[in-house]
Scaffold this active site. Structure first.
Site, short mmCIF file in Angstrom:
data_model
loop_
_atom_site.label_atom_id
_atom_site.label_comp_id
_atom_site.label_asym_id
_atom_site.label_seq_id
_atom_site.Cartn_x
_atom_site.Cartn_y
_atom_site.Cartn_z
N TYR A 293 0.76 -1.19 0.06
CA TYR A 293 -0.11 0.12 0.05
C TYR A 293 0.97 1.22 -0.03
O TYR A 293 2.17 1.19 0.29
CB TYR A 293 -0.85 0.04 1.15
N CYS A 294 0.28 2.49 -0.31
CA CYS A 294 1.07 3.50 -0.50
C CYS A 294 0.04 4.86 -0.53
O CYS A 294 -1.25 4.67 -0.01
CB CYS A 294 1.82 3.79 -1.65
N THR A 295 0.36 5.95 -0.76
CA THR A 295 -0.89 6.99 -0.35
C THR A 295 -2.19 6.87 -1.32
O THR A 295 -3.08 6.85 -0.84
CB THR A 295 -0.32 8.36 -0.83
#
Length: 247
Positions: A182-184
């Site tokens: 996951y990331c922003t």
């Protein structure tokens, strides 16, 4: 009601005319008084823009009229003021730098898990097949310090181009687990998931739409702290509101 609509969106799609696109997008966004940053590369587009709601949505509609951008899915949030001072439209080698040309998301995406499904998995720590779920944060260390999913793996990345070496070094620890990167907003975890697949990690998924889409659909459940964003707001909470701690 906060009057400024902020959008973030990316799309991996093959672009052969980035110089011409830069000029047409700059002209279109300027005419609508939008502020923010648009990055273009042969692999696609990454954008962060803010303005009056009708103007922002008109811009998105005009972009989607081009078949290459028809699948753009902006994530929305609101603010009292534009969190950008100017408009920048740039052509880059990659819309998110990894330095691995063999990773081409425009050719094939890694499998994804949506926010409601991930939240359900995190309630028990296991996926629907009973495998242990491991969350992998693909963001930079300073972003992780602002907030992250509870118990997520953090490799203390200084920059995203450090990710491939870190993934290879830790690959054995991820075996026999369902790994969710996951990331922003989704762009980094999409490339990360593809790299891990090619590195032989068996079960890898990306979080569809990243933290921001998770906040939009689920709120802050299973997430500690706030999500760092690259604009004047600095961080958003689980309700997609500017964090008072960052204000």
């Amino acid at each position: 009601m906060k009057p400024i609509l902020n959008i973030s969106a990316y799309l991996f799609t093959s672009l052969a005319d980035t110089a011409a696109l830069r000029e047409s997008i700059r002209s279109r966004a300027t005419a609508l008084s939008l502020k923010g940053t648009v990055l273009l590369a042969e692999e696609g587009i990454n954008l962060f823009l803010a303005g009056q709601p009708d103007d922002v949505r008109r811009f998105v509609d005009e972009m989607r009229a081009d078949v290459r951008f028809a699948a753009l899915r902006p994530k929305e949030s609101w603010s009292c003021e534009r969190p950008f001072r100017k408009l920048l439209v740039k052509v880059k080698r990659e819309i998110i730098r990894m330095n691995h040309p063999a990773i081409r998301p425009s050719a094939a995406r890694a499998p994804a898990v949506d926010a409601p499904t991930l939240a359900r998995w995190l309630d028990t720590g296991r996926d629907d097949d009973g495998r242990a779920v491991v969350l992998l944060d693909t963001r930079n260390a300073f972003e992780v310090e602002q907030g992250r999913f509870r118990g997520a793996i953090d490799w203390r990345l200084g920059k995203f181009s450090d990710f491939p070496a870190a993934a290879l070094a830790h690959a054995d620890a991820l075996k026999d687990k369902t790994v969710v990167s996951y990331c922003t907003g989704g762009i980094r975890c999409e490339k990360a998931a593809l790299f891990m697949q090619q590195a032989g990690i068996e079960r890898v998924l990306q979080l569809e739409g990243g933290i921001l889409e998770y906040f939009e659909q689920i709120g802050g459940r299973h997430f500690d702290g706030t999500c760092f964003v690259f604009d004047a707001r600095e961080a958003l909470d689980g309700a997609l509101q500017e964090s008072t701690a960052a204000a």
